[in-house]
Design an enzyme around this catalytic site. Sequence first.
Site, PDB file in Angstrom:
ATOM      1  N   ASP A 155       0.862  -1.181   0.000  1.00  0.00           N
ATOM      2  CA  ASP A 155       0.000   0.000   0.000  1.00  0.00           C
ATOM      3  C   ASP A 155       0.903   1.238   0.000  1.00  0.00           C
ATOM      4  O   ASP A 155       1.390   1.664   1.049  1.00  0.00           O
ATOM      5  CB  ASP A 155      -0.901   0.006   1.234  1.00  0.00           C
ATOM      6  N   LYS A 218      -6.814   3.524  -3.393  1.00  0.00           N
ATOM      7  CA  LYS A 218      -7.295   3.515  -2.010  1.00  0.00           C
ATOM      8  C   LYS A 218      -7.525   4.948  -1.553  1.00  0.00           C
ATOM      9  O   LYS A 218      -6.745   5.848  -1.885  1.00  0.00           O
ATOM     10  CB  LYS A 218      -6.240   2.822  -1.144  1.00  0.00           C
ATOM     11  N   LYS A 254     -10.243   0.408  -2.604  1.00  0.00           N
ATOM     12  CA  LYS A 254     -10.156   0.170  -1.165  1.00  0.00           C
ATOM     13  C   LYS A 254     -10.445   1.455  -0.402  1.00  0.00           C
ATOM     14  O   LYS A 254      -9.622   2.367  -0.382  1.00  0.00           O
ATOM     15  CB  LYS A 254      -8.761  -0.342  -0.793  1.00  0.00           C
TER      16      LYS A 254
END
Length: 301
Positions: A155, A218, A254
């Site tokens: 991430d 995300k 996400k």
Amino acid sequence: MAARNPGIPLDLGWLSRVHVNQPAVLRRAEQIQTRRTVKKDFQAAWLIKAVTCIDLTTLSGDDTPSNIHRLCFKAKHPIRKDLLKSLKMDNAGITTGAVCVYPSRVSDAVKVLKAAGCNIPVASVATGFPAGQTPLKTRLEEVKMAVEDGATEIDIVINRTLALTGQWEALYHEIRLFHEACGEAHMKTILGTGELGSLSNVYKASLVAMMAGSDFIKTSTGKEGVNATFPVALVMVRAIRDFYWKTGYKVGFKPAGGIRSAKDAVAWLSLMKEELGDDWLRPELFRLGASTLLGDIERQI
């Protein structure tokens, strides 16, 4: 995970044509949050689906090997056995989508899951999380170290300064470098939407991240003042849909930060189903970043 997004050349012309109708976005976001309900007979199924899409996360300064051990155990056994048995799902192999930790704790998580005979992915935040303001060389090394320690998902967090000042070519170049550093690991790109200033910037940053090869985009680090919101999410999933229509590549989504209740989880699933379709209702293309959500879902079941 879904097939990798290889990325495409940066298309500045596409960015120049971006226009976001904010009143329409806000109306649609409110509609999804307030007017969509799941019939009681199906609520447990939706909540189990949500569990399989959770990135069970701990990102605290006091994380220790024992904390990671407990996190991994909960990821493998997210719902009590008696509850799963009552739903006739005790043999369904229900786990969370991944565990997400700091780079220094990746090896702990990999070791615990391997000992448990479990193939739950280990995700690591990287690239100067949460601010993304450390030197580029340091951020790249952080990615490489997490991958070497066994992380299969990274991430990354973008440098929001580049988005706020319209330096889209520089942002694209940085994300491409992160993509290369990830190697075989899937890359989830955190936009830090609460710090991007406008929905237009959110859409443009989403496009640049996908053009540069992100496998997921995300919303947030969970450390900003404003994290995952439905207006921002709607803009991001529309960007995902547009990118898919133009390139044929499916990119995951996400939301993260502030997602704490079972009701929230169902609302996020509803957003994905209505905007992107059933293909995105699986952990390969949808994750919920959360640390406390699982407890409420278990209570509701």
